[in-house]
Design a protein around this motif. Structure first.
Motif, mmCIF file in Angstrom:
data_model
loop_
_atom_site.group_PDB
_atom_site.id
_atom_site.type_symbol
_atom_site.label_atom_id
_atom_site.label_comp_id
_atom_site.label_asym_id
_atom_site.label_seq_id
_atom_site.Cartn_x
_atom_site.Cartn_y
_atom_site.Cartn_z
ATOM 1 N N PRO A 1 0.820 -1.216 0.000
ATOM 2 C CA PRO A 1 0.000 0.000 0.000
ATOM 3 C C PRO A 1 0.858 1.272 0.000
ATOM 4 C CG PRO A 1 -0.642 -1.492 1.779
ATOM 5 C CD PRO A 1 0.587 -2.047 1.159
ATOM 6 N N ILE A 2 0.275 2.352 -0.476
ATOM 7 C CA ILE A 2 0.997 3.624 -0.558
ATOM 8 C C ILE A 2 1.466 4.073 0.828
ATOM 9 C CG2 ILE A 2 0.684 6.097 -0.992
ATOM 10 C CD1 ILE A 2 -0.752 5.433 -3.509
ATOM 11 N N ASP A 3 0.643 3.831 1.838
ATOM 12 C CA ASP A 3 1.026 4.238 3.199
ATOM 13 C C ASP A 3 2.348 3.607 3.620
ATOM 14 O OD1 ASP A 3 -1.308 5.648 3.284
ATOM 15 O OD2 ASP A 3 -2.371 4.238 4.607
ATOM 16 N N GLU A 4 2.512 2.325 3.293
ATOM 17 C CA GLU A 4 3.758 1.636 3.651
ATOM 18 C C GLU A 4 4.938 2.195 2.871
ATOM 19 O OE1 GLU A 4 3.826 -2.649 3.742
ATOM 20 O OE2 GLU A 4 1.749 -2.704 4.495
ATOM 21 N N ILE A 5 4.724 2.482 1.591
ATOM 22 C CA ILE A 5 5.795 3.039 0.757
ATOM 23 C C ILE A 5 6.224 4.396 1.317
ATOM 24 C CG2 ILE A 5 6.362 3.946 -1.535
ATOM 25 C CD1 ILE A 5 4.440 1.783 -2.682
ATOM 26 N N LEU A 6 5.235 5.223 1.673
ATOM 27 C CA LEU A 6 5.543 6.547 2.234
ATOM 28 C C LEU A 6 6.246 6.435 3.588
ATOM 29 C CD1 LEU A 6 2.303 8.536 1.369
ATOM 30 C CD2 LEU A 6 4.578 8.879 0.422
ATOM 31 N N PHE A 7 5.779 5.507 4.411
ATOM 32 C CA PHE A 7 6.384 5.319 5.727
ATOM 33 C C PHE A 7 7.846 4.899 5.580
ATOM 34 C CE2 PHE A 7 7.443 2.621 9.391
ATOM 35 C CZ PHE A 7 7.274 3.550 10.412
ATOM 36 N N GLU A 8 8.099 3.971 4.668
ATOM 37 C CA GLU A 8 9.463 3.494 4.435
ATOM 38 C C GLU A 8 10.345 4.625 3.911
ATOM 39 O OE1 GLU A 8 11.030 0.401 1.289
ATOM 40 O OE2 GLU A 8 9.785 -0.624 2.791
ATOM 41 N N ALA A 9 9.805 5.420 2.986
ATOM 42 C CA ALA A 9 10.561 6.545 2.423
ATOM 43 C C ALA A 9 10.889 7.559 3.512
ATOM 44 C CB ALA A 9 9.770 7.210 1.297
ATOM 45 N N GLU A 10 9.893 7.844 4.364
ATOM 46 C CA GLU A 10 10.126 8.819 5.429
ATOM 47 C C GLU A 10 11.177 8.308 6.413
ATOM 48 O OE1 GLU A 10 7.612 11.844 8.261
ATOM 49 O OE2 GLU A 10 6.572 10.114 7.428
ATOM 50 N N GLU A 11 11.155 7.022 6.692
ATOM 51 C CA GLU A 11 12.135 6.422 7.585
ATOM 52 C C GLU A 11 13.559 6.596 7.032
ATOM 53 O OE1 GLU A 11 11.785 2.108 8.220
ATOM 54 O OE2 GLU A 11 11.003 2.609 10.202
ATOM 55 N N HIS A 12 13.725 6.338 5.734
ATOM 56 C CA HIS A 12 15.041 6.475 5.106
ATOM 57 C C HIS A 12 15.479 7.943 5.076
ATOM 58 C CE1 HIS A 12 15.640 2.315 4.025
ATOM 59 N NE2 HIS A 12 14.457 2.268 3.415
ATOM 60 N N MET A 13 14.541 8.848 4.829
ATOM 61 C CA MET A 13 14.884 10.276 4.806
ATOM 62 C C MET A 13 15.310 10.742 6.194
ATOM 63 S SD MET A 13 12.116 11.987 2.231
ATOM 64 C CE MET A 13 12.070 11.539 0.498
ATOM 65 N N GLU A 14 14.637 10.241 7.206
ATOM 66 C CA GLU A 14 14.984 10.594 8.584
ATOM 67 C C GLU A 14 16.401 10.121 8.913
ATOM 68 O OE1 GLU A 14 14.546 12.648 11.799
ATOM 69 O OE2 GLU A 14 12.810 12.469 10.471
ATOM 70 N N LYS A 15 16.766 8.925 8.434
ATOM 71 C CA LYS A 15 18.124 8.409 8.657
ATOM 72 C C LYS A 15 19.155 9.294 7.974
ATOM 73 C CE LYS A 15 17.016 3.545 9.406
ATOM 74 N NZ LYS A 15 17.048 2.202 8.837
ATOM 75 N N ALA A 16 18.836 9.795 6.778
ATOM 76 C CA ALA A 16 19.757 10.684 6.057
ATOM 77 C C ALA A 16 19.970 11.977 6.842
ATOM 78 C CB ALA A 16 19.217 10.984 4.663
ATOM 79 N N ILE A 17 18.906 12.509 7.423
ATOM 80 C CA ILE A 17 19.009 13.733 8.224
ATOM 81 C C ILE A 17 19.840 13.470 9.480
ATOM 82 C CG2 ILE A 17 17.697 15.403 9.619
ATOM 83 C CD1 ILE A 17 17.390 15.899 6.626
ATOM 84 N N GLU A 18 19.624 12.324 10.124
ATOM 85 C CA GLU A 18 20.403 11.982 11.318
ATOM 86 C C GLU A 18 21.887 11.865 10.972
ATOM 87 O OE1 GLU A 18 19.607 11.935 14.565
ATOM 88 O OE2 GLU A 18 17.705 12.718 13.806
ATOM 89 N N HIS A 19 22.177 11.289 9.813
ATOM 90 C CA HIS A 19 23.575 11.169 9.386
ATOM 91 C C HIS A 19 24.190 12.554 9.193
ATOM 92 C CE1 HIS A 19 27.153 9.503 7.540
ATOM 93 N NE2 HIS A 19 26.995 10.361 6.547
ATOM 94 N N LEU A 20 23.423 13.470 8.597
ATOM 95 C CA LEU A 20 23.923 14.828 8.394
ATOM 96 C C LEU A 20 24.205 15.502 9.742
ATOM 97 C CD1 LEU A 20 24.539 17.151 6.401
ATOM 98 C CD2 LEU A 20 22.158 17.857 6.669
ATOM 99 N N LYS A 21 23.304 15.339 10.693
ATOM 100 C CA LYS A 21 23.514 15.921 12.021
ATOM 101 C C LYS A 21 24.787 15.353 12.660
ATOM 102 C CE LYS A 21 18.668 16.851 13.103
ATOM 103 N NZ LYS A 21 17.506 16.431 13.915
ATOM 104 N N HIS A 22 24.995 14.049 12.469
ATOM 105 C CA HIS A 22 26.202 13.404 13.000
ATOM 106 C C HIS A 22 27.455 14.000 12.353
ATOM 107 C CE1 HIS A 22 28.764 10.244 14.600
ATOM 108 N NE2 HIS A 22 29.224 10.058 13.378
ATOM 109 N N GLU A 23 27.404 14.208 11.042
ATOM 110 C CA GLU A 23 28.535 14.812 10.326
ATOM 111 C C GLU A 23 28.809 16.222 10.858
ATOM 112 O OE1 GLU A 23 30.520 13.691 7.557
ATOM 113 O OE2 GLU A 23 29.738 11.764 8.230
ATOM 114 N N PHE A 24 27.744 16.988 11.078
ATOM 115 C CA PHE A 24 27.898 18.361 11.559
ATOM 116 C C PHE A 24 28.496 18.413 12.957
ATOM 117 C CE2 PHE A 24 24.507 20.714 8.799
ATOM 118 C CZ PHE A 24 25.287 20.488 7.680
ATOM 119 N N ARG A 25 28.189 17.427 13.798
ATOM 120 C CA ARG A 25 28.744 17.420 15.147
ATOM 121 C C ARG A 25 30.269 17.332 15.111
ATOM 122 N NH1 ARG A 25 24.154 14.389 16.768
ATOM 123 N NH2 ARG A 25 25.178 12.438 16.306
ATOM 124 N N GLY A 26 30.806 16.671 14.111
ATOM 125 C CA GLY A 26 32.247 16.502 14.007
ATOM 126 C C GLY A 26 32.967 17.699 13.418
#
Length: 186
Positions: A2-27
């Motif tokens: 279902p579209i809801d699952e696709i969107l949820f999965e996409a949002e999860e991956h985007m959130e991980k990308a943002i967390e990685h960026l925050k981690h990079e910025f901390r350094g």
């Protein structure tokens, strides 16, 4: 799927990308000393690459220095070697019991280099976000092709994925502005 699952999965991956960026910025170094500069420096501790934060207490006694007190005093040479190999541009000073790193003030040129690094890291995050969008759109197209979704549902799904991307790109812009301001602050 279902579209809801696709969107949820996409949002999860985007959130991980943002967390990685925050981690990079901390350094990335700003005008003030922060333990985040050295927390993830790898130290060869009895043949194992170990994060510095697992081997020592890290503190910032003042705005221009980082104090590293090893839990095991015999590891001080390995810690100094690891800090030197990390190429932070700061020489560690050891007195046999602890290591002190005094951060020199940032020059205007060095601040510009750091801002450039911020922009490079954020561009990598944008690429990752767009890749997530591409993958989500492919899944939606596959579902439409397999007659699981109607054409209208697929179009709405593509629009939702695009809105999600815009939301996370705005978050990246906010993070860039904050980090750039922090670096340029004298």
């Amino acid at each position: 799927m279902p579209i809801d699952e696709i969107l949820f999965e996409a949002e999860e991956h985007m959130e991980k990308a943002i967390e990685h960026l925050k981690h990079e910025f901390r350094g990335l170094r700003t005008g003030r000393a922060t333990t985040a500069l050295v927390e993830y420096v790898k130290v060869d501790y009895y043949g194992t690459a170990t994060d510095l934060r697992a081997l020592a207490s890290l503190t910032t006694p003042d705005a221009a220095s980082i104090l590293i007190k090893p839990f095991d005093p015999t590891s001080i040479k390995a810690i100094v070697r690891g800090l030197e190999e990390a190429n932070l541009g700061i020489n560690p000073q050891s007195d046999g019991k602890q290591v002190r790193m005094i951060l020199p003030p940032l020059s205007g040129e060095r601040r510009q280099q750091l801002v450039h690094k911020v922009k490079d890291a954020s561009e990598q995050t944008r690429v990752a976000l767009r890749n997530v969008r591409r993958d989500a759109n492919k899944k939606i197209d596959t579902e439409e092709k397999d007659s699981v979704l109607t054409e209208d549902q697929a179009k709405a799904g593509h629009d939702d994925v695009q809105e999600l991307l815009k939301k996370y790109e705005a978050t990246v812009e906010t993070l860039i502005a904050a980090k750039t301001k922090e670096i340029m602050e004298v």
